[in-house]
Design an enzyme around this catalytic site. Structure first.
Site, PDB file in Angstrom:
ATOM      1  N   HIS A 310       0.802  -1.232   0.000  1.00 10.95           N
ATOM      2  CA  HIS A 310       0.000   0.000   0.000  1.00 10.95           C
ATOM      3  C   HIS A 310       0.830   1.275   0.000  1.00 10.95           C
ATOM      4  CE1 HIS A 310      -3.919  -1.906   0.896  1.00 10.95           C
ATOM      5  NE2 HIS A 310      -3.157  -2.806   1.501  1.00 10.95           N
ATOM      6  N   LYS A 491      -7.658  13.519   5.035  1.00  9.81           N
ATOM      7  CA  LYS A 491      -6.791  12.337   4.925  1.00  9.81           C
ATOM      8  C   LYS A 491      -5.775  12.429   6.039  1.00  9.81           C
ATOM      9  CE  LYS A 491      -5.927  13.749   0.626  1.00  9.81           C
ATOM     10  NZ  LYS A 491      -6.089  12.564  -0.214  1.00  9.81           N
ATOM     11  N   ARG A 492      -5.047  11.326   6.299  1.00  5.62           N
ATOM     12  CA  ARG A 492      -3.974  11.403   7.293  1.00  5.62           C
ATOM     13  C   ARG A 492      -3.040  12.566   6.971  1.00  5.62           C
ATOM     14  NH1 ARG A 492      -2.858   7.686  11.449  1.00  5.62           N
ATOM     15  NH2 ARG A 492      -1.112   9.071  11.774  1.00  5.62           N
ATOM     16  N   LYS A 497       1.316  14.076   1.357  1.00  2.00           N
ATOM     17  CA  LYS A 497      -0.060  14.399   0.970  1.00  2.00           C
ATOM     18  C   LYS A 497      -0.244  15.904   0.814  1.00  2.00           C
ATOM     19  CE  LYS A 497      -1.892  10.222   3.208  1.00  2.00           C
ATOM     20  NZ  LYS A 497      -2.653   9.429   2.220  1.00  2.00           N
ATOM     21  N   THR A 598      -8.290   6.653  -1.772  1.00  2.00           N
ATOM     22  CA  THR A 598      -9.647   6.133  -1.939  1.00  2.00           C
ATOM     23  C   THR A 598     -10.658   7.241  -1.650  1.00  2.00           C
ATOM     24  OG1 THR A 598      -9.409   5.260   0.295  1.00  2.00           O
ATOM     25  CG2 THR A 598      -9.213   3.689  -1.508  1.00  2.00           C
ATOM     26  N   LYS A 602     -14.490   8.510  -3.355  1.00  2.00           N
ATOM     27  CA  LYS A 602     -15.715   8.840  -2.611  1.00  2.00           C
ATOM     28  C   LYS A 602     -16.239  10.213  -3.019  1.00  2.00           C
ATOM     29  CE  LYS A 602     -13.716   6.063   1.013  1.00  2.00           C
ATOM     30  NZ  LYS A 602     -12.779   6.082   2.163  1.00  2.00           N
TER      31      LYS A 602
HETATM   32  C1  26Q Z   1       4.747   1.041   9.370  1.00  2.00           C
HETATM   33  C2  26Q Z   1       5.797   0.880  10.225  1.00  2.00           C
HETATM   34  C3  26Q Z   1       5.690   1.243  11.533  1.00  2.00           C
HETATM   35  C4  26Q Z   1       4.489   1.773  11.996  1.00  2.00           C
HETATM   36  C5  26Q Z   1       3.435   1.935  11.142  1.00  2.00           C
HETATM   37  C6  26Q Z   1       3.564   1.583   9.834  1.00  2.00           C
HETATM   38  C7  26Q Z   1       2.445   1.801   8.920  1.00  2.00           C
HETATM   39  C8  26Q Z   1       1.168   1.955   9.388  1.00  2.00           C
HETATM   40  C9  26Q Z   1       0.120   2.206   8.539  1.00  2.00           C
HETATM   41  C10 26Q Z   1       2.636   1.903   7.562  1.00  2.00           C
HETATM   42  C11 26Q Z   1       1.589   2.159   6.718  1.00  2.00           C
HETATM   43  C12 26Q Z   1       0.317   2.323   7.189  1.00  2.00           C
HETATM   44  C13 26Q Z   1      -0.816   2.635   6.359  1.00  2.00           C
HETATM   45  C14 26Q Z   1      -0.743   2.882   5.081  1.00  2.00           C
HETATM   46  C15 26Q Z   1      -1.893   3.298   4.281  1.00  2.00           C
HETATM   47  O1  26Q Z   1      -2.977   3.528   4.789  1.00  2.00           O
HETATM   48  N1  26Q Z   1      -1.698   3.413   2.983  1.00  2.00           N
HETATM   49  C16 26Q Z   1      -2.762   3.865   2.098  1.00  2.00           C
HETATM   50  O2  26Q Z   1      -3.436   2.729   1.621  1.00  2.00           O
HETATM   51  C17 26Q Z   1      -4.552   3.093   0.837  1.00  2.00           C
HETATM   52  C18 26Q Z   1      -5.313   1.841   0.493  1.00  2.00           C
HETATM   53  O3  26Q Z   1      -4.583   1.071  -0.417  1.00  2.00           O
HETATM   54  C19 26Q Z   1      -4.112   3.862  -0.388  1.00  2.00           C
HETATM   55  O4  26Q Z   1      -5.251   4.290  -1.075  1.00  2.00           O
HETATM   56  C20 26Q Z   1      -3.285   5.088   0.017  1.00  2.00           C
HETATM   57  O5  26Q Z   1      -2.759   5.708  -1.131  1.00  2.00           O
HETATM   58  C21 26Q Z   1      -2.170   4.662   0.945  1.00  2.00           C
HETATM   59  O6  26Q Z   1      -1.509   5.805   1.439  1.00  2.00           O
END
Ligand code: 26Q
Length: 751
Positions: A310, A491-492, A497, A598, A602
């Site tokens: 992702h 968004k986050r 972003k 995503t 929406k």
């Molecule tokens: C990794 C290492 C340590 C701590 C946390 C993490 C971590 C946590 C959450 C790494 C990534 C995430 C989340 C990622 C995420 O939400 N990515 C998003 O995924 C969506 C669904 O596929 C995409 O639409 C977005 O583009 C993408 O940013």
């Protein structure tokens, strides 16, 4: 029995004389009964979708929609002087996810059930989820977000598995959330927990003793991992999740009498990013324990697992020191070592393929790619970048494993529930087929020159803006003007972003108004999103936005043309209010960095027009609506990748060269803002933009401001704009998660 009779039987009095609380509980009970009455989906092969996040949102409304009772409930309550929306607000929202990846998992479960596919989700029952965001002194604070209630939709089961942590064993407990599909289908989300977890150990903010695993294991999603204890806790959580998943799988397969040697015929596992990757060695360990050879077990697991990536940001590719893994899961080390050895033997000419690197770190994504039969990205551009840049050595080794699955969203939540007015209107236009066959939405195109239709679509949008304004006034005490243009970036918070670019645009507009140049129409710029607690830059960006909100909204002249709203604790419920109300969808990542997005889908479905970079799924949106129905700007992903590879970007050059950019960046530490905000935070943000700007904000800022002015100007041409809205709605059928799940099933799972 009619809904009214069921409610009255539960209430023991007429609907009109019941309180909202009483009605809420009666509705929940009724829905639960109907869920229980629906047969479970079954089949010869079953999917387990394992994910650290499931951002499910509230359940009452979604279940009513999927049971096709929502409208009946809405009208019944209205006839009795009640408001179903208000009653839905009584349900606490679980924050079991952080953003896109977690919400995607929730949309996928909805589609799996709705397509009547045999598949369950597996995750963790975090007591406080991510955290609740509060704003004080123009800064983000984190507090626990308790969502668990006695009578909620998540129910306790008697299922428990022994989980081995080093030399001791803990016993898990499984909780279940029923996932019913639209009209048909019924599967489950299994959330594991420990009975010994102790919520009272949480102290100031979201701090707690990281060492007592029995008490803290499932308190929070992504606990602070800035020190060793935090990282160990993350490994404990991950292993706990996957060991439960693996044991559940083996138990269910044995109960069904299936031969474990033929496991690949009966199950598929989807690994949602690297957080569940330890399921690979855990499942191999169990199969070996059942008497299988290591070789055969590894082969079966490879045949069963698919891995979804992702993110292309390096910091998200998890790698754990071997010594840490050795503390938490020593029994997996021989297996991980064996998997690495087998991979090295096969491909020892390329160190980038090693699971264990020279520093003794275990690369989770590499283990996934060697020992899964499918590796997918989440939008066409993302998959292309994975193949040819980020994961190139793996693509060259295993070209047949790589595939794309462009993300999708469930139309049940993202239009039927959040925008019943537009749903009804589309039904009037083209009938109801699109609800189960979303590409039928295309038929809305027949009306693209029909004045009456365009007028009605514009009216529905205005109504959703009025509703959002009312909600914001009542719930947050924020006043907004529904006649202004709503531009929304939710968004986050992350530098890539580029919420900071939008904030700089606000400064640009503010300075223009101050100099007497007024925009053609008033604009309200909305933001929403949480920053990771330790992510200083993201928190500084929130600080700047909150300071701008105060400055702009309190300026008697500027506030006539421009207002800023940062939504507190942005979540699914707020998304469902603000997305249908948006005119402009802000999708302004640094090209190549947003895997898909995503939210963009929406907004499109609800008739907002995108302003965005050519990144992630924006590229596919543009292909579908064509260039004249989207505003794209900024450098291409190829340019950006080239700039990174050649160290070719120097923010300070853009700052020095362009007077507008310089004024905007300088304004961050203007006397006006310093009077409101914290000098250290604002200065640090400004220094970063001038001297580092790792995500190249200044590179695209000029183009962004110009493109946005064009969009705002076009908005005034109502027929033109409304036609753009219509085209966006009509072409959004592709982004139904039903389509995405069909592709996963046809090409990966074969259920
Ligand atoms: C990794 C290492 C340590 C701590 C946390 C993490 C971590 C946590 C959450 C790494 C990534 C995430 C989340 C990622 C995420 O939400 N990515 C998003 O995924 C969506 C669904 O596929 C995409 O639409 C977005 O583009 C993408 O940013």
């Amino acid at each position: 029995m009619k809904l009214e009779e069921q409610l009255v039987a539960k209430l023991g009095k007429p609907v009109a004389s019941a309180s909202d609380e009483e009605l809420y509980h009666a509705l929940v009970d009724t829905v639960k009964e109907q869920i229980r009455a629906r047969e479970m989906t079954s089949g010869n092969k079953k999917l387990y979708y394992i994910s650290a996040e499931f951002l499910t949102g509230r359940q009452l409304g979604r279940n009513l929609v999927n049971l096709r009772l929502y409208k009946e409930a809405l009208e019944l309550l209205k006839a009795n002087g009640k408001d179903l929306r208000e009653i839905e607000e009584l349900e606490p929202e679980p924050s079991l996810g952080n953003g896109g990846l977690g919400r995607l998992a929730a949309c996928f479960l909805d589609s799996i059930a709705s397509l009547n596919l045999n598949g369950d989700g597996v995750g963790l029952r975090y007591h406080f989820g991510l955290f609740k965001q509060e704003f004080r002194n123009h800064c983000q604070y984190e507090v626990p977000d308790r969502w668990i209630t006695e009578d909620g939709f998540v129910t306790k089961t008697d299922v428990s598995f022994p989980i081995r942590f080093g030399d001791r064993i803990v016993y898990s407990r499984m909780y279940d959330l029923d996932v019913i599909g639209f009209e048909k289908g019924h599967t489950k989300l299994h959330l594991f927990d420990l009975d010994t977890v102790d919520e009272s150990i949480v102290g100031e903010g979201i701090s707690f003793d990281k060492k007592s695993i029995d008490k803290n294991l499932t308190l929070f999603l992504y606990p602070d991992d800035s020190d060793k204890d935090g990282q160990l806790l993350r490994i404990y959580q991950q292993y706990f999740m996957v060991s439960n998943a693996a044991q559940l799988i083996i138990k269910e397969q044995k109960d069904l009498g299936h031969d474990l040697h033929r496991l690949a015929d009966h199950i598929a596992i989807q690994i949602n990013d690297t957080h569940p990757s330890l399921v690979i060695p855990e499942l191999i360990r169990i199969l070996v324990h059942e008497g299988m050879s290591f070789r055969e077990a590894a082969g079966i697991v490879t045949g069963v697992c698919g891995y979804t990536n992702h993110t292309i940001l390096a910091e998200a590719l998890e790698k754990w020191p071997m010594s840490y893994l050795n503390e938490v899961v020593p029994h997996l080390m021989p297996i991980i070592g064996g998997l690495d050895f087998a991979a090295v033997c096969a491909y020892n000419d390329n160190k980038n393929l090693n699971i264990i690197d020279d520093e003794g770190k275990v690369h989770m994504a590499r283990m996934d790619m060697h020992y899964s039969h499918s590796v997918n990205g989440v939008a066409a551009l993302h998959t292309k970048i994975l193949k040819h840049q980020e994961l190139r050595p793996f693509f060259e080794t295993y070209p047949e494993k790589f595939n794309n699955k462009t993300n999708g969203i469930t139309f049940r939540r993202w239009i039927m529930h959040c925008n019943p007015e537009l749903t009804d209107y589309i039904n009037e236009m083209i009938g109801k087929d699109w609800l189960s066959n979303p590409t039928e939405l295309e038929r809305v195109m027949y009306f693209h020159n029909d004045e009456n239709t365009l007028k009605n679509i514009a009216e529905i949008k205005h109504l959703k803006k009025v509703q959002a304004a009312k909600y914001l006034k009542e719930k947050e005490g924020i006043e907004v003007d529904p006649d202004s243009i709503f531009s929304v970036q939710v968004k986050r918070m992350h530098e890539y972003k580029r919420q900071q670019m939008n904030a700089l645009y606000i400064i640009y507009e503010y300075l223009k108004i101050k100099s007497g140049i007024y925009p053609a129409a008033p604009v309200t710029v909305f933001f929403g999103g949480k920053a990771a607690p330790a992510y200083t830059m993201a928190k500084n960006i929130i600080h700047l936005i909150l300071c701008l909100q105060e400055l702009v909204n309190n300026d008697p002249v500027v506030s006539k043309y421009l207002r800023v709203v940062m939504l507190q604790n942005y979540n699914i419920a707020k998304a469902e209010v603000i997305i249908p109300a948006a005119d402009i969808s802000e999708q302004i990542s640094l090209a190549s960095k947003e895997a898909s997005g995503t939210g963009n889908m929406k907004f499109m479905l609800n008739g907002a027009v995108t302003i965005g970079t050519n990144d992630g799924a924006n590229v596919e949106i543009r292909d579908l609506v064509r260039a004249e129905n989207i505003y794209t700007f900024g450098r291409s992903s190829d340019d950006v990748i080239h700039l990174y590879n050649t160290n070719g970007y120097h923010a300070i050059d853009y700052y020095n060269r362009d007077e507008h950019i310089r004024r905007c960046v300088d304004f961050i530490t203007s006397p006006e803002l310093l009077k409101i905000g914290n000098e250290e935070m604002l200065r640090s943000l400004q220094d970063n933009l001038k001297n580092k700007d790792w995500f190249m904000t200044l590179l695209d800022l000029g183009d962004y401001c110009n493109t946005k002015e064009t969009a705002l100007y076009d908005y005034l041409n109502r027929p033109k704009w409304t036609r753009m809205m219509l085209v966006n709605i009509a072409r959004s059928g592709f982004f139904s998660s039903d389509r995405t799940i069909k592709e996963y099933n046809d090409e990966i799972w074969h259920l």
